[in-house]
Structures are given as structure tokens and as C-alpha cells.
Design a protein around this motif. Structure first.
Motif, PDB file in Angstrom:
ATOM      1  N   GLU A   1       2.309  -8.344  -8.699  1.00 26.07           N
ATOM      2  CA  GLU A   1       1.373  -8.390  -7.563  1.00 26.07           C
ATOM      3  C   GLU A   1       0.000  -8.890  -7.974  1.00 26.07           C
ATOM      4  OE1 GLU A   1       0.610  -4.611  -9.647  1.00 26.07           O
ATOM      5  OE2 GLU A   1       2.388  -5.789  -9.151  1.00 26.07           O
ATOM      6  N   SER A   2      -0.321  -8.815  -9.271  1.00 29.99           N
ATOM      7  CA  SER A   2      -1.613  -9.282  -9.765  1.00 29.99           C
ATOM      8  C   SER A   2      -1.507  -9.470 -11.272  1.00 29.99           C
ATOM      9  CB  SER A   2      -2.717  -8.267  -9.437  1.00 29.99           C
ATOM     10  OG  SER A   2      -3.945  -8.657 -10.037  1.00 29.99           O
TER      11      SER A   2
ATOM     12  N   ARG B   1       4.225  -6.000  -2.229  1.00 26.56           N
ATOM     13  CA  ARG B   1       2.778  -5.956  -2.050  1.00 26.56           C
ATOM     14  C   ARG B   1       2.392  -5.347  -0.708  1.00 26.56           C
ATOM     15  NH1 ARG B   1       1.479 -11.998  -3.977  1.00 26.56           N
ATOM     16  NH2 ARG B   1       3.645 -12.216  -3.337  1.00 26.56           N
TER      17      ARG B   1
ATOM     18  N   ARG C   1      -6.581  -4.625 -11.847  1.00 27.71           N
ATOM     19  CA  ARG C   1      -6.096  -4.428 -10.477  1.00 27.71           C
ATOM     20  C   ARG C   1      -4.582  -4.347 -10.382  1.00 27.71           C
ATOM     21  NH1 ARG C   1     -10.571  -8.548  -8.037  1.00 27.71           N
ATOM     22  NH2 ARG C   1     -12.116  -6.978  -7.454  1.00 27.71           N
ATOM     23  N   ALA C   2      -3.881  -4.729 -11.410  1.00 30.48           N
ATOM     24  CA  ALA C   2      -2.420  -4.669 -11.388  1.00 30.48           C
ATOM     25  C   ALA C   2      -1.959  -3.209 -11.395  1.00 30.48           C
ATOM     26  CB  ALA C   2      -1.852  -5.412 -12.584  1.00 30.48           C
ATOM     27  N   GLU C   3      -0.801  -2.977 -10.798  1.00 31.73           N
ATOM     28  CA  GLU C   3      -0.275  -1.613 -10.704  1.00 31.73           C
ATOM     29  C   GLU C   3       1.148  -1.479 -11.209  1.00 31.73           C
ATOM     30  OE1 GLU C   3      -0.904   0.520  -7.013  1.00 31.73           O
ATOM     31  OE2 GLU C   3      -2.317  -1.030  -6.372  1.00 31.73           O
ATOM     32  N   SER C   4       1.980  -2.481 -11.014  1.00 25.41           N
ATOM     33  CA  SER C   4       3.413  -2.325 -11.260  1.00 25.41           C
ATOM     34  C   SER C   4       3.757  -2.430 -12.738  1.00 25.41           C
ATOM     35  CB  SER C   4       4.190  -3.394 -10.478  1.00 25.41           C
ATOM     36  OG  SER C   4       3.912  -4.685 -11.004  1.00 25.41           O
TER      37      SER C   4
ATOM     38  N   GLU D   1       8.311  -5.848   1.634  1.00 27.16           N
ATOM     39  CA  GLU D   1       7.985  -6.596   0.422  1.00 27.16           C
ATOM     40  C   GLU D   1       6.993  -5.771  -0.392  1.00 27.16           C
ATOM     41  OE1 GLU D   1       5.772  -9.114  -2.218  1.00 27.16           O
ATOM     42  OE2 GLU D   1       4.937  -8.228  -0.392  1.00 27.16           O
TER      43      GLU D   1
ATOM     44  N   ASN E   1      10.191  -0.148  -0.915  1.00 26.55           N
ATOM     45  CA  ASN E   1      10.111  -1.581  -1.153  1.00 26.55           C
ATOM     46  C   ASN E   1      11.514  -2.156  -1.298  1.00 26.55           C
ATOM     47  OD1 ASN E   1       9.686   0.033  -3.681  1.00 26.55           O
ATOM     48  ND2 ASN E   1      10.117  -1.949  -4.644  1.00 26.55           N
TER      49      ASN E   1
ATOM     50  N   LEU F   1       2.869  -1.562  -1.142  1.00 25.34           N
ATOM     51  CA  LEU F   1       1.757  -0.946  -1.863  1.00 25.34           C
ATOM     52  C   LEU F   1       0.525  -0.797  -0.975  1.00 25.34           C
ATOM     53  CD1 LEU F   1       1.755  -2.530  -5.447  1.00 25.34           C
ATOM     54  CD2 LEU F   1       2.436  -0.221  -4.785  1.00 25.34           C
ATOM     55  N   GLU F   2       0.242  -1.823  -0.196  1.00 27.97           N
ATOM     56  CA  GLU F   2      -0.942  -1.772   0.662  1.00 27.97           C
ATOM     57  C   GLU F   2      -0.803  -0.684   1.721  1.00 27.97           C
ATOM     58  OE1 GLU F   2      -4.620  -2.320   2.082  1.00 27.97           O
ATOM     59  OE2 GLU F   2      -3.774  -3.108   0.214  1.00 27.97           O
TER      60      GLU F   2
END
Length: 564
Positions: A73-74, A441, A79-82, A439, A409, A444-445
Motif C-alpha cells: 500500500e506504500s 487499501r 506510512r506503510a503498514e502491511s 480491496e 480484505n 485499511l482506510e
């Protein structure tokens, strides 16, 4: 200098795709019964890489092709999480401290460090001649800027709490002090001093997380951030095509470049595990990071010695949003938690029963005794009777069933687990569950915005410490998607953070976990085990508790060219 970046138009941004599944009890229960007749292989039968003592013979082509179960996702370390983003980031960046293949701490971007002031300060000496992947010098001032950015509220870093031990970090994250107040200073171009609020034994381990990686935001001629990050790790990203691949080449400016054997790493985001398996069978990938759980037994026979099932520190769970009905009512949360038999669910979803979770923190952490909720000692009949009584007290019954949505997800296993759970609830309680898949992202949002009722989640440890699991649910944690807030819980975590006696510290954390389980804002389902297929010519990796396998340590041994 870095070779020119291959630039391609990215795929259109994802839109919210949400399908609704109304779990049909009879169908899903039939699914459970059928699957229960096909148990997967026992963990012990496929739980270690085979012994390979033959001499090292490198393949002429040092290219590793690894699958990812989602598109990262980033690629911004802050800022990345996964987990999948973390795999790539650990190839592109390096913290002051790194890990060897077994997960032991070793010097990273810092060649050495000294502990001062009774454990309240760390002075790191940066490696001489340290450079970014574009050849630009990497100095202590860059690390100061990066640490400040990581804790600045405007960055929105979900893992900023890992840096809370640094002096003034907590106040900065809360917006009470400016980032410039952070206790990180450049004593010289190659000396970095980090001051802590209090001695923190886990501090060096925290520096291996992407939140502690250096970040250099290069911009194009229009002032926009480049999609290709500049890092300081063993590899550099030269091409990214969304939903296709990420191509990494060996970084010639890395301090240990001569020790890195791979010349190229190709990451392939493949969302469907069946598609991953198909590409493994045709030798398009060497490392399949996720396989269909339903085919584990057959794959163990089809690929002898290549299917590896290894437990690691992580928990798969359902999170319940306590800030909105129906889960603002603790009676409803507890009824669902106590009525879901994680062992039966684990078996139904084709995970081994030994992985069934009865606590949030995995029971394998050394010296920590994981608690269980008060209803764990009841018989099945007693638990179900109590669950029905709690729902009745909350106003739900056959004439007014409990209705809620469960979000997850996109993924075959997530859907399978959601279907099985909803079927088990419908079997025993007056409930109707609406399933939504999204999806990653978008999912997550929605969790961040707390636009959920119940959601699937998973936590894999950043540190081998129970506090790493429990800190997610502090009232002020940016990762607290459940909106759980309990002063008792927060106080226990604060006391544990300042407790020097390890036995007492673990007891405080166990008391905090008991509150979390009793309040039932999480429903632990099972503890993770990695299931991956790895070709025998992929060498250099070792099992480790956090399941991290940076490409820096991997290499390809000489082997006959496989048919495709």
C-alpha cells in the motif's frame, strides 16, 4: 549513480469494491463438514527447511522471484503498514540496527553504538562513507530529520508509538511539542545521539522496524514526491508497475554490497493464492509467500521438501468497533466472543487445531503466561446458554435478531474464515451476518476511519514482547481501530513501561490482556504459521520468530534449468 528509473503509467487508483455475502447457514455448515474431513498435514511434518550440507555453488543468474499476497500500500517506511510492504522495505532500507537470518540483532547503518546514562542514551557511530542508493552522502542530520518526521503528527505514522521511548516522542505524537523537541541529535556528521525517557531494554530491537528507517523525499520538477523511493538498503527499486511487479537491483552503494549475492529481486503482487500456486507450478516464481490452505496436504506430496509450515508470533482475530452499535454494548461483544469456538473454526478453515487462539498474545512468548477470559472454563453448553442470555438482555432474540457486518480484505482464506464464523454463530445464536470484502487499501482506510462494525485483522509482532501486541489498544494508539478505551488498561500499560522487574512487568501485561479479553473488543481466532513454497535452490534463509527474511541474506544455488 542510479541507472534511469523505468517509468510507466500506474494503474488507476482502486475504488471501494464491496460485495455482500449473506452467510447461508446450511451451505456454510456443509462447507465446514466437508473441510473437516480433509485435515492439513501436521505442523511437525513440514515445519523446517531440509538439511543441505553440500558445498556452495552459485547459479550464474542471481535473480530471486518472490510473490506478495497484496500490492504494497506504500513504500514510505513511515506510512506503510502491511507485512508485504515490510518485506520490500527491508530490502530497500536499513535501520541503525539490523537482523541476521536467525533474527538476532547486528549492526546495520550504524557500525557500533554505546549505551550511556544508565541506559537513557544511545550513541551510534554511522558507517564511514554511508550513502543513499543514488550515491548522495547519508549523514547524521538525515537521521535526525527522519526520526522527527516519523513522530510528527502530520506524517500520520501508524507505528510512531514504537518510538515512544525516545525523549519527548510521546508529547510530539500527541501534538503537545514540536518535532524539533525530539531527543535525537547529530553530534557530528557520523555520530547520532538518541536520548530516552527511561531505560528501555527493547530499544535496539525497535530500531529494526521501518518506522526507524531513514527517509529522503526526492521530488520531481513539479515538486511532487517520486514514486520510486531512494533508500540506503542492500537493494534499490528501479521499476514499479502497480499490480504487476517491483524490480529491485543490488545497491552498489550499500556498505556490505560485496556480501550481497543476489543481483536482482523481482516481487510479484498476486492477490489470489490459487494464481500464486499456478505460477509456482510453471516456475515463474521461486518463493510463493501464500498458498491455498485447502491444498496443503496435496502440496506437501507434490513438492517434497518445498512446503514449509512454520509458526511465528502473530494472531489472526476479529476486531469489534466499540464506538458504534451494536458493539458499543459489551454484552453483545461478549456473547459473540464466548459463542465462537476457535478450535472448531480453526479446523473448519483448515488450520491445525493447535493454532486455535484463546488469548490475544501468543502463548509461545518466553516467561509470559497468557490469560484466558472468564468463560473459557465453562462447558460448551454453559457458554452458549450464557451468550444467548446476554443477547436477550441486550434486546436480541428470534423475533429481533442481531444484525451486523463483518468486513475483510479480498482473499480466499479470509472469505473462508468469515463464512465459517458466521455459520457457527447462526447455528447457535439469533444473528444475521452481512459479509463485505474490500480491496486492501480501501479496507485499511475504512478501519482507520472506524467505518466498520466487525472486521478481520491480524497482528504480527514487531518485537518478541507481549507489550507489542497490547499497545495497539491503548486509548491514544493510532492503530486502535476498535476504539477501545479503558483507563484500567491504559494504566497497566503505563506501569509496565516503567517497571524494571521483569516478572512484575509481565504480570502487569497479563492483567491488561485479561481486561482486553473480558471486554471482548477482539475475538482471537488462531495464531499464525507461515505456509509457503520455496524452491530448493533458494538458499541462505532461516526460520525466525518474527518470520522476516530479507533478501540480503538469500542466494540462488546452481541447479538445472526448470521447465516452464
Amino acid at each position: 549513480m542510479v541507472s534511469p528509473i523505468a517509468s510507466r503509467d500506474p494503474a488507476p487508483p482502486p475504488t471501494a469494491v464491496s460485495r455482500r455475502f449473506f452467510a447461508l447457514g446450511a451451505f456454510a455448515l456443509l462447507l465446514i463438514a466437508c473441510e473437516r474431513a480433509q485435515p492439513p498435514p501436521a505442523l511437525d511434518s513440514v515445519n523446517a527447511p531440509p538439511e543441505r550440507a553440500e558445498p556452495i555453488v552459485l547459479a550464474a543468474e542471481q535473480v530471486l522471484r518472490r510473490s506478495l499476497s497484496i500490492e504494497p500500500e506504500s513504500l514510505d517506511p513511515h506510512r506503510a503498514e502491511s507485512l508485504q510492504a515490510g518485506h520490500v522495505l527491508r530490502d530497500l532500507f536499513e535501520g541503525l540496527v539490523a537482523e541476521d537470518p536467525a533474527g538476532k540483532l547486528i549492526p546495520g547503518a550504524a557500525s557500533s553504538w554505546e549505551v550511556e546514562d544508565g541506559g537513557r542514551a544511545y550513541v551510534s557511530r554511522l558507517r564511514p562513507g554511508a550513502r543513499w542508493s543514488d550515491g548522495t552522502p547519508l549523514r547524521a542530520a538525515d537521521w535526525v530529520r527522519s526520526f522527527r518526521r516519523a513522530v510528527a503528527p502530520e506524517t500520520g505514522a501508524r507505528y510512531a508509538a514504537l518510538l515512544r521511548p525516545i525523549l519527548h516522542a510521546e508529547a510530539i505524537i500527541a501534538g503537545r511539542l514540536p518535532p524539533e523537541a525530539l531527543g535525537v541529535h547529530a553530534s557530528s556528521e557520523d555520530l547520532l545521539r538518541i536520548e530516552l525517557e527511561r531505560p528501555t531494554p527493547s530499544f535496539l530491537a525497535r530500531l529494526t522496524h521501518p518506522i526507524a528507517f531513514p527517509v529522503r523525499l526526492k521530488r520531481d520538477e513539479h515538486g511532487e514526491p517520486l514514486r520510486i523511493p531512494v533508500g540506503n538498503g542492500p537493494f534499490m527499486l528501479v521499476e514499479r508497475v502497480l499490480n504487476s511487479h517491483l524490480r529491485l537491483l543490488k545497491n552498489p552503494h550499500y556498505h556490505a554490497a560485496e556480501e550481497v549475492r543476489l543481483q536482482e529481486v523481482l516481487y510479484l503482487p498476486i492477490e489470489r493464492s490459487q494464481a500464486t500456486l499456478a505460477r509456482y507450478r510453471t516456475n515463474e516464481i521461486d518463493w510463493a509467500d501464500e498458498i491455498p490452505v485447502t491444498e496443503a496436504a496435496a502440496l506437501a506430496a507434490e513438492f517434497p521438501g518445498e512446503l514449509l509450515v512454520l509458526p511465528y508470533l502473530g494472531t489472526y482475530y476479529f476486531g469489534l468497533n466499540a464506538s458504534r452499535p451494536p458493539f458499543s454494548d459489551p454484552r453483545v461483544r461478549r456473547a459473540l466472543a464466548m459463542s465462537l469456538d476457535s478450535r472448531r473454526l480453526s479446523s473448519a478453515a483448515l488450520f491445525t487445531p493447535r493454532q486455535a487462539a484463546y488469548s490475544f498474545v501468543p502463548p509461545t512468548l518466553e516467561a509470559y503466561s497468557s490469560p484466558r477470559p472468564s468463560w473459557a472454563g465453562l462447558s460448551d453448553e454453559e457458554r452458549l446458554a450464557l451468550a444467548r442470555r446476554l443477547l436477550a438482555e441486550a434486546g436480541y432474540g428470534e423475533q429481533r435478531p442481531l444484525r451486523f457486518e463483518l468486513r475483510f480484505n479480498t482473499g480466499e482464506d479470509h472469505r473462508r474464515i468469515a463464512l465459517a464464523a458466521s455459520a457457527l454463530w447462526r447455528e447457535h445464536l439469533p444473528v444475521q451476518v452481512e459479509l463485505h470484502h474490500e480491496e486492501f487499501r480501501v479496507f485499511l482506510e475504512n478501519r482507520r476511519r472506524r467505518a466498520t462494525e466487525m472486521f478481520r485483522a491480524g497482528w504480527v509482532a514487531d518485537l518478541p514482547d507481549p507489550a507489542d501486541f497490547l499497545e495497539n489498544f491503548r486509548s491514544d494508539s493510532p492503530r486502535n481501530d476498535t476504539a477501545f478505551s479503558d483507563p484500567r488498561f491504559d494504566r497497566l500499560l503505563e506501569e509496565a513501561a516503567t517497571e524494571s522487574d521483569e516478572t512484575r512487568r509481565l504480570a502487569l501485561l497479563a492483567e491488561a490482556e485479561s481486561i482486553l479479553l473480558e471486554e471482548a473488543v477482539v475475538i482471537p481466532l488462531f495464531h499464525y504459521a507461515s505456509r509457503r513454497l520455496i524452491r530448493p535452490w533458494v538458499r541462505g534463509w532461516q526460520p525466525n520468530p518474527l518470520d522476516r527474511h530479507p533478501s540480503r541474506w538469500l542466494w540462488i544455488s546452481a541447479h538445472p534449468s526448470p521447465a516452464r
